[in-house]
Design a protein around this motif. Structure first.
Motif, PDB file in Angstrom:
ATOM      1  N   PHE A   1       0.811  -1.214   0.000  1.00  0.00           N
ATOM      2  CA  PHE A   1       0.000   0.000   0.000  1.00  0.00           C
ATOM      3  C   PHE A   1       0.848   1.268   0.000  1.00  0.00           C
ATOM      4  CE2 PHE A   1      -3.099  -3.131   1.601  1.00  0.00           C
ATOM      5  CZ  PHE A   1      -3.964  -3.039   0.527  1.00  0.00           C
ATOM      6  N   ARG A   2       2.013   1.216   0.591  1.00  0.00           N
ATOM      7  CA  ARG A   2       2.912   2.373   0.532  1.00  0.00           C
ATOM      8  C   ARG A   2       3.390   2.597  -0.907  1.00  0.00           C
ATOM      9  NH1 ARG A   2       4.757   6.591   3.968  1.00  0.00           N
ATOM     10  NH2 ARG A   2       6.646   7.323   2.977  1.00  0.00           N
ATOM     11  N   HIS A   3       3.710   1.502  -1.584  1.00  0.00           N
ATOM     12  CA  HIS A   3       4.139   1.589  -2.979  1.00  0.00           C
ATOM     13  C   HIS A   3       3.028   2.181  -3.846  1.00  0.00           C
ATOM     14  CE1 HIS A   3       5.858   0.540  -6.820  1.00  0.00           C
ATOM     15  NE2 HIS A   3       4.877  -0.305  -7.083  1.00  0.00           N
ATOM     16  N   LEU A   4       1.804   1.719  -3.655  1.00  0.00           N
ATOM     17  CA  LEU A   4       0.693   2.229  -4.463  1.00  0.00           C
ATOM     18  C   LEU A   4       0.371   3.689  -4.146  1.00  0.00           C
ATOM     19  CD1 LEU A   4      -1.681  -0.858  -4.540  1.00  0.00           C
ATOM     20  CD2 LEU A   4      -0.323   0.068  -6.418  1.00  0.00           C
ATOM     21  N   THR A   5       0.388   4.048  -2.876  1.00  0.00           N
ATOM     22  CA  THR A   5       0.061   5.431  -2.530  1.00  0.00           C
ATOM     23  C   THR A   5       1.160   6.404  -2.950  1.00  0.00           C
ATOM     24  OG1 THR A   5       0.891   5.129  -0.273  1.00  0.00           O
ATOM     25  CG2 THR A   5      -1.480   4.859  -0.624  1.00  0.00           C
ATOM     26  N   ASN A   6       2.393   5.943  -2.990  1.00  0.00           N
ATOM     27  CA  ASN A   6       3.473   6.810  -3.474  1.00  0.00           C
ATOM     28  C   ASN A   6       3.332   7.121  -4.956  1.00  0.00           C
ATOM     29  OD1 ASN A   6       4.657   6.926  -0.970  1.00  0.00           O
ATOM     30  ND2 ASN A   6       6.330   5.533  -1.458  1.00  0.00           N
ATOM     31  N   GLN A   7       2.636   6.274  -5.685  1.00  0.00           N
ATOM     32  CA  GLN A   7       2.526   6.433  -7.130  1.00  0.00           C
ATOM     33  C   GLN A   7       1.156   6.937  -7.577  1.00  0.00           C
ATOM     34  OE1 GLN A   7       5.256   6.249  -8.851  1.00  0.00           O
ATOM     35  NE2 GLN A   7       6.275   5.714  -6.936  1.00  0.00           N
ATOM     36  N   VAL A   8       0.398   7.533  -6.682  1.00  0.00           N
ATOM     37  CA  VAL A   8      -0.926   8.056  -7.032  1.00  0.00           C
ATOM     38  C   VAL A   8      -0.836   9.086  -8.151  1.00  0.00           C
ATOM     39  CG1 VAL A   8      -2.839   9.448  -6.156  1.00  0.00           C
ATOM     40  CG2 VAL A   8      -2.023   7.526  -4.846  1.00  0.00           C
ATOM     41  N   GLY A   9       0.179   9.906  -8.137  1.00  0.00           N
ATOM     42  CA  GLY A   9       0.353  10.913  -9.184  1.00  0.00           C
ATOM     43  C   GLY A   9       0.468  10.296 -10.567  1.00  0.00           C
ATOM     44  N   SER A  10       1.138   9.178 -10.664  1.00  0.00           N
ATOM     45  CA  SER A  10       1.266   8.492 -11.953  1.00  0.00           C
ATOM     46  C   SER A  10      -0.080   7.956 -12.421  1.00  0.00           C
ATOM     47  CB  SER A  10       2.269   7.345 -11.841  1.00  0.00           C
ATOM     48  OG  SER A  10       3.552   7.844 -11.552  1.00  0.00           O
ATOM     49  N   PHE A  11      -0.875   7.431 -11.488  1.00  0.00           N
ATOM     50  CA  PHE A  11      -2.212   6.950 -11.849  1.00  0.00           C
ATOM     51  C   PHE A  11      -3.097   8.106 -12.312  1.00  0.00           C
ATOM     52  CE2 PHE A  11      -0.904   3.409  -9.098  1.00  0.00           C
ATOM     53  CZ  PHE A  11      -1.193   2.349  -9.942  1.00  0.00           C
ATOM     54  N   VAL A  12      -3.011   9.235 -11.619  1.00  0.00           N
ATOM     55  CA  VAL A  12      -3.798  10.414 -12.002  1.00  0.00           C
ATOM     56  C   VAL A  12      -3.403  10.867 -13.401  1.00  0.00           C
ATOM     57  CG1 VAL A  12      -4.179  12.864 -11.481  1.00  0.00           C
ATOM     58  CG2 VAL A  12      -4.209  11.185  -9.641  1.00  0.00           C
ATOM     59  N   ASP A  13      -2.115  10.930 -13.667  1.00  0.00           N
ATOM     60  CA  ASP A  13      -1.650  11.313 -15.001  1.00  0.00           C
ATOM     61  C   ASP A  13      -2.138  10.355 -16.073  1.00  0.00           C
ATOM     62  OD1 ASP A  13      -0.393  13.442 -13.882  1.00  0.00           O
ATOM     63  OD2 ASP A  13       1.649  12.724 -14.218  1.00  0.00           O
ATOM     64  N   ALA A  14      -2.114   9.067 -15.774  1.00  0.00           N
ATOM     65  CA  ALA A  14      -2.561   8.080 -16.762  1.00  0.00           C
ATOM     66  C   ALA A  14      -4.057   8.222 -17.041  1.00  0.00           C
ATOM     67  CB  ALA A  14      -2.259   6.670 -16.267  1.00  0.00           C
ATOM     68  N   PHE A  15      -4.842   8.474 -16.019  1.00  0.00           N
ATOM     69  CA  PHE A  15      -6.291   8.608 -16.209  1.00  0.00           C
ATOM     70  C   PHE A  15      -6.665   9.922 -16.891  1.00  0.00           C
ATOM     71  CE2 PHE A  15      -6.661   5.590 -12.467  1.00  0.00           C
ATOM     72  CZ  PHE A  15      -6.932   4.503 -13.280  1.00  0.00           C
ATOM     73  N   GLN A  16      -5.905  10.976 -16.626  1.00  0.00           N
ATOM     74  CA  GLN A  16      -6.210  12.286 -17.202  1.00  0.00           C
ATOM     75  C   GLN A  16      -5.544  12.515 -18.553  1.00  0.00           C
ATOM     76  OE1 GLN A  16      -8.372  14.510 -15.976  1.00  0.00           O
ATOM     77  NE2 GLN A  16      -8.840  13.054 -14.349  1.00  0.00           N
ATOM     78  N   GLY A  17      -4.591  11.662 -18.902  1.00  0.00           N
ATOM     79  CA  GLY A  17      -3.898  11.825 -20.171  1.00  0.00           C
ATOM     80  C   GLY A  17      -2.908  12.980 -20.163  1.00  0.00           C
TER      81      GLY A  17
END
Length: 133
Positions: free
Chosen positions: A78-94
Motif C-alpha cells: 500500500f505504501r508503494h501504491l500510494t506513493n505512485q498516485v500521481g502516476s495513476f492520475v496522469d494516466a487517467f487524465q492523459g
C-alpha cells in the motif's frame, strides 16, 4: 535439513513461496525505483523484514511471525501504491504533471507481486505449518 522439511505442512510452503515472491518484488522495486525517483526506504525495509521473518519460520513456527510478516507485506504494497498516485492520475487524465504516466504498468506489476506475497502469507496464517506428530 531433510528432517526439518519432513515436519512441514502446506502452510509452510505457502510462506516460502511468499518469501520468494517478496524477493522478486524487492529486486524489481530496487532496480526500478531509483531510476524513476521513487525510492522509498520504508518499502525496502518492510520487504526485508518480512523476508527475514519468513526465513526465521524455517526453524521456529510462531503465529506472531506470520502476522508481522503479513503486515510488512501489506505495508510495502500500500505504501508503494500510494506513493505512485500521481502516476495513476496522469494516466487517467492523459497528462504528465503529477507523476510519470508511462510507469503505471511497472507500478502495477510490482504491486501484483507484492500482493501475491501478502495473500499467500494471509492464507498460510489459516493453515497448518507443521505436521502433527
Amino acid at each position: 535439513m531433510s528432517s526439518i522439511v519432513s515436519k512441514k505442512a502446506f502452510g509452510f510452503y505457502l510462506i516460502m513461496i511468499a518469501a520468494v515472491a517478496a524477493v522478486i518484488s524487492l529486486v524489481r522495486f530496487s532496480v526500478w525505483a531509483p531510476a524513476h525517483n521513487a525510492m522509498d526506504t520504508t518499502i525496502t525495509a518492510a520487504l526485508v523484514a518480512a523476508i527475514v521473518m519468513d526465513v526465521i519460520m524455517i526453524v521456529k513456527d510462531r503465529d506472531i511471525l506470520v502476522v508481522l510478516s503479513t503486515a510488512c507485506y501489506a505495508y510495502a504494497l500500500f505504501r508503494h501504491l500510494t506513493n505512485q498516485v500521481g502516476s495513476f492520475v496522469d494516466a487517467f487524465q492523459g497528462i504528465n504533471m503529477f507523476g510519470d504516466a508511462t510507469q503505471v504498468g511497472t507500478v502495477i506489476s510490482i504491486a501484483i507481486v507484492m500482493a501475491v506475497s501478502a495473500g499467500l502469507s494471509v492464507l498460510a496464517g489459516f493453515m497448518r505449518r507443521e505436521k502433527e506428530v
